[in-house]
Write an enzyme that holds these catalytic residues in place. Structure first.
Site, short mmCIF file in Angstrom:
data_model
loop_
_atom_site.label_atom_id
_atom_site.label_comp_id
_atom_site.label_asym_id
_atom_site.label_seq_id
_atom_site.Cartn_x
_atom_site.Cartn_y
_atom_site.Cartn_z
N ARG A 173 0.80 -1.23 0.00
CA ARG A 173 0.00 0.00 0.00
C ARG A 173 0.83 1.28 0.00
NH1 ARG A 173 -3.58 -3.41 3.33
NH2 ARG A 173 -5.36 -3.92 2.01
N ASP A 182 3.44 6.96 -5.94
CA ASP A 182 2.33 6.50 -5.09
C ASP A 182 1.71 7.66 -4.30
OD1 ASP A 182 1.09 3.94 -4.47
OD2 ASP A 182 1.66 4.39 -2.39
N ARG A 210 -14.32 1.63 -11.85
CA ARG A 210 -13.37 0.56 -11.53
C ARG A 210 -12.23 1.25 -10.80
NH1 ARG A 210 -8.19 -0.87 -13.77
NH2 ARG A 210 -7.70 -3.07 -13.53
N ASP A 212 -8.71 1.07 -10.12
CA ASP A 212 -7.48 0.40 -10.53
C ASP A 212 -6.55 0.24 -9.33
OD1 ASP A 212 -5.51 -0.30 -12.83
OD2 ASP A 212 -4.42 1.25 -11.72
N GLU A 248 -10.18 -3.40 -8.28
CA GLU A 248 -9.24 -4.39 -8.81
C GLU A 248 -8.31 -4.85 -7.70
OE1 GLU A 248 -5.47 -5.28 -11.60
OE2 GLU A 248 -5.66 -3.48 -10.39
N ASN A 313 -9.09 -10.30 -18.74
CA ASN A 313 -9.13 -8.83 -18.72
C ASN A 313 -7.99 -8.29 -19.56
OD1 ASN A 313 -6.83 -8.87 -17.11
ND2 ASN A 313 -7.71 -7.64 -15.48
N ARG A 352 -18.60 -9.24 -16.61
CA ARG A 352 -17.98 -8.29 -17.53
C ARG A 352 -17.38 -9.05 -18.72
NH1 ARG A 352 -12.97 -5.18 -15.20
NH2 ARG A 352 -12.09 -7.26 -15.43
C1 AAO Z 1 4.85 0.10 -17.09
C2 AAO Z 1 6.05 -0.80 -17.31
C3 AAO Z 1 6.87 -0.91 -16.03
C4 AAO Z 1 7.28 0.47 -15.58
C5 AAO Z 1 6.03 1.31 -15.38
C6 AAO Z 1 6.33 2.74 -14.97
O1 AAO Z 1 5.60 -2.08 -17.74
O2 AAO Z 1 8.02 -1.71 -16.29
O3 AAO Z 1 8.00 0.38 -14.36
O4 AAO Z 1 5.29 1.36 -16.60
O5 AAO Z 1 7.14 3.35 -15.92
C7 AAO Z 1 -0.18 -1.34 -16.50
C8 AAO Z 1 0.82 -2.35 -17.02
C9 AAO Z 1 2.20 -2.13 -16.42
C10 AAO Z 1 2.63 -0.69 -16.65
C11 AAO Z 1 1.61 0.18 -15.93
C12 AAO Z 1 1.92 1.68 -16.03
O6 AAO Z 1 0.36 -3.65 -16.72
O7 AAO Z 1 3.11 -3.00 -17.09
O8 AAO Z 1 3.94 -0.48 -16.13
O9 AAO Z 1 0.32 -0.02 -16.57
O10 AAO Z 1 2.01 2.06 -17.35
C13 AAO Z 1 -0.14 -5.93 -10.05
C14 AAO Z 1 -1.18 -5.01 -9.41
C15 AAO Z 1 -2.39 -4.75 -10.29
C16 AAO Z 1 -1.96 -4.36 -11.71
C17 AAO Z 1 -1.09 -5.47 -12.24
C18 AAO Z 1 -0.61 -5.21 -13.66
O11 AAO Z 1 -1.59 -5.54 -8.16
O12 AAO Z 1 -3.12 -3.69 -9.71
O13 AAO Z 1 0.08 -5.59 -11.41
N1 AAO Z 1 -3.13 -4.09 -12.57
C19 AAO Z 1 -3.59 -2.69 -12.79
C20 AAO Z 1 -4.01 -2.44 -14.23
C21 AAO Z 1 -2.79 -2.48 -15.12
C22 AAO Z 1 -1.87 -1.32 -14.77
C23 AAO Z 1 -1.87 -0.99 -13.33
C24 AAO Z 1 -2.64 -1.65 -12.40
C25 AAO Z 1 -1.13 0.22 -12.92
O14 AAO Z 1 -5.00 -3.36 -14.60
O15 AAO Z 1 -3.12 -2.42 -16.49
O16 AAO Z 1 -0.51 -1.64 -15.15
O17 AAO Z 1 -2.04 1.30 -13.08
C26 AAO Z 1 1.11 -10.72 -8.32
C27 AAO Z 1 0.26 -9.85 -7.43
C28 AAO Z 1 -0.58 -8.89 -8.21
C29 AAO Z 1 0.27 -8.14 -9.20
C30 AAO Z 1 0.98 -9.16 -10.10
C31 AAO Z 1 1.84 -8.50 -11.17
O18 AAO Z 1 0.27 -11.65 -9.03
O19 AAO Z 1 -0.60 -10.65 -6.67
O20 AAO Z 1 -1.19 -7.97 -7.33
O21 AAO Z 1 -0.57 -7.29 -10.00
O22 AAO Z 1 1.82 -9.95 -9.27
O23 AAO Z 1 2.88 -7.81 -10.58
C32 AAO Z 1 0.67 -15.68 -10.11
C33 AAO Z 1 0.29 -15.28 -8.68
C34 AAO Z 1 -0.27 -13.88 -8.65
C35 AAO Z 1 0.78 -12.99 -9.12
C36 AAO Z 1 1.08 -13.41 -10.56
C37 AAO Z 1 2.14 -12.58 -11.20
O24 AAO Z 1 -0.48 -15.72 -10.95
O25 AAO Z 1 -0.66 -16.20 -8.22
O26 AAO Z 1 -0.67 -13.50 -7.36
O27 AAO Z 1 1.55 -14.74 -10.58
O28 AAO Z 1 3.35 -12.71 -10.48
#
Ligand code: AAO
Length: 512
Positions: A173, A182, A210, A212, A248, A313, A352
C-alpha cells in the site's frame, strides 16, 4: 433488534454493489482503448438493442505520452492530471458519449487511476496527452496540482521505494507499484483532489468506477474517498443512487492482502474465476466440467453478491497481472466462447465481457514480447476508428468479442434468466454437462472428445426452441439448430465434439 437490522442495512447500503444497470440488463463490456465517438455509436446501434447494461471505458484523464516503446496501451495507467483528454478523445467527446449512451440506457463505468501518477522515471516536460507540464523527478503535477508532499516517498519502508514483497501489506500500500509515483491518500488534500475528479465524472453522468490497483490502497483511504462522492446525476438515475464501485484486487490466495478487506466499499474483482475456468475448459490438472456443479462459493470464491467476474481482462489476456497461462482469450476462440457461455449462463457474480484489439502475439521464453502494443493506430499516434464489416464483425483489427453471435446471444440469455435459480444440473461424470435457470433457460456443453446424444429434463415449457449458439431466431425462424422440448419438459441434445461450437443454449425468448 430493530436497531441492529437498521445498522446492518445502512452498512450494506454505504457499500456500492449495485451496478445501476437498467432492470433486465445484467452485463457490462470493457471496450478497451475505444474512442469516445465510436463508443457513442456502439451504444446506439448495438449495445442498447442487444441488452448490454454498460461499458467499462479506458481511463479518460490526461496521461503520459511514451515513445519507448511507442505509445503502449499502458501509458494510460500513468496519469498526469485529471483533465479529460486522452487518445480516446477530448472532454466534449467524452460528454457527448456519456449523454448518448445514457439516453439509450447503456451506462458508463470509468477506469479510475487514483493510486498513483506516472512512473518515477517519467521525466519532465509536456509529453502528456493534453500537453500539461509535469516533472516526475520533483513530483510536480501542476495541473492537479500535486507536489512532493502528496506522495508516499517517506512512508514506504523498502530500500528501493518499490514493492518488494507482496506478503507485506504495508509495502503493497505504501510503496511504488512498478515505479508508479504513489499518492498519499491518507492526506485530506489528496483525497479531496481525487473526489473532485470522480465527482466531476459523476456530474457528467457516469454510473460508477473501476478502482485500478485497489490492492495498493488502504481500504480506509478508499472508504474516505467514496464517502465524499455525490449521488448519480438525476437526469438519468433515480435520486439517491450511488456510483457503482468495483475494485481491482488480485487475490489468488497466499498473499498478505485479501479481497474481503474491500467488501465495505463495493464489489471486488474475482481473479480466481478466470484462472480456474480456463484450467477446467482446457482440461489441465485433471480438471473436468463435472466439477463445475459447485462453481462459485463452492470453489472458494468470494460471495456472489460481492464479485465482479470475467474470463479475461486487458492485463491477463497479454500476460500482465495475474492468472497465468490458463486464461482463455479470443486467441483460443472455440474454448473462449464456451468459457463465456458458461459464465453468462451461471448465476455467480456480476459479469464483464472483454472486447479487445488484435496484436501480433509473440511468446519468447514464456512472455509475450509484444505485450505492450497499443490500439490500432495511425502514424500520428491517433487511435483508429472501429469500422464495421457487412457481417456485423469489426474491422481495423478490433476484435469485438461482444459482437460474436454466441457471446452476444449469451448476454441476452443472462438477461432473460435473471433472478432464476441454478437448476437441473446433469453431467456424464466427465466433460459433458448441462444446467438450467429455473423455467427460463437451459445450456448444454460437450467438452469431451466423443459424441453426445442425451435426453435431458430442461424445466422449460413444451415447444420448439432455437439454439442461440449455432444460430438465432430471425424473423420468427431459426438460423441454427432447433431443439424440441416435450410436454414433460425434456429435450434431446446431440452435440458433436467436432462442432464449430460444442455447446447449445435455449431460453424462453428463443422459442419459435
Ligand atoms: C509500465 C512498465 C513498467 C514500468 C512502469 C512505470 O511495464 O516496467 O516500471 O510502466 O514506468 C499497466 C501495465 C504495467 C505498466 C503500468 C503503467 O500492466 O506494465 O507499467 O500499466 O504504465 C499488479 C497489481 C495490479 C496491476 C497489475 C498489472 O496488483 O493492480 O500488477 N493491474 C492494474 C491495471 C494495469 C496497470 C496498473 C494496475 C497500474 O490493470 O493495467 O498496469 O495502473 C502478483 C500480485 C498482483 C500483481 C501481479 C503483477 O500476481 O498478486 O497484485 O498485480 O503480481 O505484478 C501468479 C500469482 C499472482 C501474481 C502473478 C504474477 O499468478 O498467483 O498473485 O503470478 O506474479
Amino acid at each position: 433488534m430493530k436497531l441492529l437490522l437498521l445498522l446492518v442495512a445502512v452498512g450494506l447500503c454505504s457499500a456500492q454493489y449495485n451496478p445501476n444497470t437498467r432492470p433486465g440488463r445484467t452485463s457490462i463490456v470493457h471496450l478497451f482503448e475505444w474512442r469516445w465517438d465510436d463508443i457513442a455509436e456502439e451504444c446506439e446501434r448495438y449495445l442498447a438493442p442487444n441488452g448490454f447494461g454498460g461499458i467499462q471505458i479506458s481511463p479518460p484523464n490526461e496521461n503520459i505520452v511514451l515513445s519507448n516503446p511507442w505509445r503502449p496501451w499502458y501509458e494510460r495507467y500513468q496519469p498526469i492530471s485529471y483533465n479529460l483528454c486522452s487518445r480516446s478523445g477530448n472532454e466534449q467527446q467524452f460528454r457527448d458519449m456519456v449523454t448518448r449512451c445514457n439516453n439509450v440506457g447503456v451506462y458508463i463505468y470509468v477506469d479510475a487511476i487514483i493510486n498513483h501518477m506516472c512512473g518515477s522515471g517519467g521525466g519532465a516536460g509536456t509529453h502528456s496527452t493534453c500537453g500539461s507540464y509535469f516533472d516526475a523527478g520533483s513530483r510536480d503535477f501542476p495541473d492537479v496540482p500535486y507536489s512532493a508532499w502528496d506522495f508516499n516517498d517517506n512512508k514506504c519502508r523498502t530500500g528501493s521505494g518499490e514493492i518488494e514483497n507482496y506478503n507485506d501489506a504495508n509495502q503493497v500500500r505504501d510503496c511504488r507499484l512498478v515505479s508508479l509515483l504513489d499518492l498519499a491518500l491518507e492526506k485530506d488534500y489528496v483525497r479531496g483532489k481525487v473526489a473532485e475528479y470522480l465527482n466531476n465524472l459523476i456530474s457528467i453522468g457516469v454510473a460508477g468506477f473501476r478502482f485500478d490497483a485497489a490492492k495498493h490502497m488502504w481500504p480506509g483511504d478508499l472508504k474516505a474517498i467514496t464517502d465524499r462522492l455525490n449521488n448519480l446525476n438525476t437526469k438519468w438515475f433515480p435520486s439517491g443512487a450511488k456510483p457503482f464501485i468495483f475494485q481491482e484486487v488480485i487475490d489468488l490466495g497466499g498473499e498478505g492482502i485479501s479481497t474481503s478487506e474491500y467488501f465495505g466499499i463495493g464489489r471486488v474483482t474475482e481473479f480466481k474465476y478466470g484462472a480456474k475456468l480456463g484450467t477446467v475448459i482446457r482440461k489441465w490438472n485433471n480438471e473436468k466440467m463435472l466439477y463445475l456443479k459447485s462453481w462459485g462459493e463452492g470453489w472458494g470464491f468470494m460471495p456472489s453478491d460481492k464479485a465482479l467476474v470475467f474470463v479475461d481482462n486487458h492485463d491477463n489476456q497479454r500476460g500482465h497481472g495475474a492468472g497465468g497461462a490458463s486464461i482463455l482469450t479470443f486467441f483460443d476462440a472455440r474454448m473462449y466462447k464456451m468459457g463465456i457461455g458458461f459464465m453468462l449462463a451461471h448465476p455467480y457474480g456480476f459479469t464483464r465481457i472483454m472486447s479487445s484489439y488484435r496484436w501480433p502475439r509473440n511468446w519468447v521464453n514464456g512472455r509475450d514480447v509484444n505485450d505492450w502494443i497499443g490500439p490500432p493506430s495511425n502514424s500520428d499516434g491517433s487511435t483508429k476508428h472501429v469500422t464495421l464489416n457487412a457481417d456485423t464483425t469489426c474491422g481495423n483489427d478490433w476484435v469485438c468479442e461482444h459482437r460474436w453471435r454466441q457471446i452476444k446471444n449469451m448476454v441476452i440469455f443472462r438477461n432473460v434468466v435473471d433472478g432464476q435459480p441454478f437448476s437441473n444440473w446433469w453431467d456424464n461424470g466427465s466433460n459433458q454437462v448441462a444446467f438450467g435457470r429455473g423455467n427460463k433457460g437451459f445450456i448444454v456443453f460437450n467438452n469431451d472428445d466423443w459424441y453426445m446424444d442425451v435426453t435431458l429434463y430442461t424445466g422449460l415449457p413444451a415447444g420448439t426452441y432455437c439454439d442461440v449458439i449455432s444460430g438465432q431466431k430471425e424473423n420468427g425462424r431459426c438460423t441454427g439448430r432447433q431443439i424440441s422440448v416435450d410436454s414433460n419438459g425434456s429435450a434431446r441434445f446431440q452435440i458433436s465434439n467436432n462442432d464449430e461450437d460444442p455447446f447449445a443454449a435455449i431460453h424462453v425468448d428463443s422459442k419459435l
